[in-house]
Design an enzyme around this catalytic site. Structure first.
Site, PDB file in Angstrom:
ATOM      1  N   LYS A   1       0.853  -1.261   0.078  1.00 31.03           N
ATOM      2  CA  LYS A   1      -0.016   0.061   0.071  1.00 31.03           C
ATOM      3  C   LYS A   1       0.974   1.314  -0.101  1.00 31.03           C
ATOM      4  CE  LYS A   1      -3.707   2.016   2.530  1.00 31.03           C
ATOM      5  NZ  LYS A   1      -4.583   1.997   3.887  1.00 31.03           N
TER       6      LYS A   1
ATOM      7  N   SER B   1      -9.290  -0.196   7.349  1.00 24.32           N
ATOM      8  CA  SER B   1      -8.853  -0.130   6.253  1.00 24.32           C
ATOM      9  C   SER B   1      -8.499  -1.346   5.593  1.00 24.32           C
ATOM     10  CB  SER B   1      -8.031   1.056   5.957  1.00 24.32           C
ATOM     11  OG  SER B   1      -8.528   2.406   6.125  1.00 24.32           O
TER      12      SER B   1
ATOM     13  N   SER C   1      -9.397   2.102   3.053  1.00 27.65           N
ATOM     14  CA  SER C   1      -8.679   2.675   2.047  1.00 27.65           C
ATOM     15  C   SER C   1      -7.617   1.730   1.356  1.00 27.65           C
ATOM     16  CB  SER C   1      -7.737   3.681   2.781  1.00 27.65           C
ATOM     17  OG  SER C   1      -6.880   3.173   3.722  1.00 27.65           O
TER      18      SER C   1
END
Length: 481
Positions: free
Chosen positions: A84, A182, A158
């Site tokens: 990420k 997330s 996210s």
């Protein structure tokens, strides 16, 4: 490699692929080439990757092959992993979903360094919403990331780029970060296992220039297609770091050990009570009720029992997130490049003083004990992951900070308490809904008890296998073309 063999290998999973590399059935470089090809074909439709590190990944794969030839035992031998884009990879900028490039990271984050030590190959960095502030994966700079099961729906967030990449077979596993759900939310939206371990189990330490991470709310965790793969990735990243902001929890056996242990009869609290007052749809209730019946058939006791979340706890989480966000923004060289909504939220966040954040951290043990008192005699809490199924892309488009925050509450009413308490939690797939999108349940364990969490999730996986389910890849390719 092409055709059915290509597709089968791409979805073989982290553990299987690592074994194949160790057994010389496939080389690390062949795996990287396979996934680079899939990224080139699928990512134009999905937009999961912010940057693909093709040449570097090939060099890393060759290095892994030399390590294996020298006799090293590598749990993740040659397996390509996506990271990420809020987690540091040396020599690559961490854009955090923004258009602000503060320069390449000087070192790997602790989690990435440990993945490399275990033999993983970092193949690229994945999209997120700006600073992970919203549970979707859309930004003004990088556009919309789409769900592999339905291109018109969000993959969640996210960590949506990581989830889309794993679900579509562009990588076998990826990292996410979870400050309020997330990792678990995108896992649920994309039919994956998303694991948030006990706070401090995986160090959230980044490069020296990015040392501050939300007062311990932030947890690094894996997204994978199976409980086995999630446990393997989590074990690889586990370990303390010198001068960590967050102390390490008491040592615990590897999660891989929990996969082999028999599951004792458990007492499981089932709850549909959200932390904040939002409606919970029947579509997300049904998988929980069905899983409760399955658990009872396996010899577990399932009772309906709600935790009690004091208002002061909600305020504490909000104070920590806002104060942490304000500190993150202070590091940016050009805040005017943030989205207008994020600029407004940054101004509001600066109103939360450091002393309020310190008080919220100090109050955590007392607030957690109070919230858990009603289910203290239970081994596991089971809830929905989110309050509604995956939404259409653009769900937050046109909404200002206040109205967007109100719309966000339906994503996080079951997942953000564990980031404050630090308890381990996991999103587990349960099947596919009639409209073709994945369904999931959320399991939460007692503090420091990832072993029970993993063993129960693995038992569910064994009697209700989901790993063979794949998004409609051919349909995705036709939409690309």
């Amino acid at each position: 490699m092409s055709g059915a063999h290509d597709d089968g290998l791409a979805f073989a999973g982290v553990a299987r692929l690592a074994k194949m590399v160790r057994d010389r059935e496939v080389s690390a470089r062949e795996l990287v080439a396979l996934y680079l090809d899939r990224i080139a074909r699928l990512d134009p439709a999905l937009n999961a990757f912010r940057i693909v590190l093709g040449d570097r990944a090939m060099d890393e794969a060759a290095h892994v092959e030399r390590r294996l030839a020298a006799g090293e035992v590598l749990p993740l031998a040659g397996v390509p992993i996506a990271v990420k884009d809020d987690t540091d990879v040396a020599g690559v900028s961490s854009m955090c979903g923004t258009g602000i490039d503060a320069g390449p990271a000087s070192t790997d984050s602790a989690a990435v360094r440990r993945l490399r030590a275990a033999g993983a190959v970092i193949i690229g960095k994945t999209h997120l919403s700006e600073f992970g502030a919203y549970p979707v994966c859309e930004s003004a700079t990088w556009g919309v990331t789409r769900n592999p099961w339905d291109l018109y729906r969000t993959p969640g967030g996210s960590s949506g780029g990581s989830a889309a990449a794993v679900a579509s077979g562009m990588v076998p596993g990826a990292t996410g970060s979870d400050s309020g759900g997330s990792v678990r939310i995108p896992a649920a939206c994309c039919g994956l296992v998303g694991l948030k371990g006990q706070r401090g189990r995986i160090s959230a330490k980044e490069s020296p220039e990015r040392a501050y991470r939300f007062h311990g709310l932030n947890h690094i965790g894996p997204l994978a297609r199976s409980v086995l793969d999630a446990a393997l990735l989590h074990d690889a990243m586990t370990g303390p770091e010198p001068d960590d902001e967050i102390p390490s929890p008491p040592p615990a056996p590897p999660l891989m050990d929990a996969l082999l242990a028999p599951v004792r009869p458990l007492r499981i609290a089932m709850s549909f009570k959200p932390v904040v007052p939002v409606s919970v749809s029947d579509e997300v209730r049904r998988p929980v009720l069905e899983t409760a019946e399955l658990l009872r058939s396996l010899g577990h006791e399932v009772i309906e029992r709600d935790p009690v979340y004091p208002v002061i706890g909600i305020a504490a989480v909000l104070a920590l997130f806002m104060n942490g966000f304000a500190h993150e923004i202070e590091r940016l060289p050009r805040t005017e490049l943030l989205e207008r909504r994020m600029q407004a939220e940054a101004r509001t966040s600066r109103l939360v003083p450091d002393w309020a954040a310190r008080r919220a951290v100090a109050a955590e043990p007392r607030i957690t004990t109070r919230s858990q008192r009603a289910i203290a005699d239970c081994d596991i809490l089971m809830t929905p992951v989110v309050a509604m199924p995956p939404v259409q892309v653009g769900y937050f488009e046109g909404y200002g900070p206040t109205r967007a925050m109100l719309r966000m509450l339906k994503f996080i009413p079951f997942t953000f308490p564990q980031c404050y308490s630090g308890q381990p939690a996991i999103s587990v797939p349960t099947g596919i809904a009639a409209d073709g999108v994945p369904e999931a349940v959320h399991l939460v364990a007692r503090a420091n008890d990832e072993a029970t969490l993993i063993s129960l999730a693995a038992q569910l996986e064994s009697v209700r296998p989901w790993i063979a389910r794949r998004p409609p890849t051919e349909a995705l390719l036709s939409q690309v073309g």
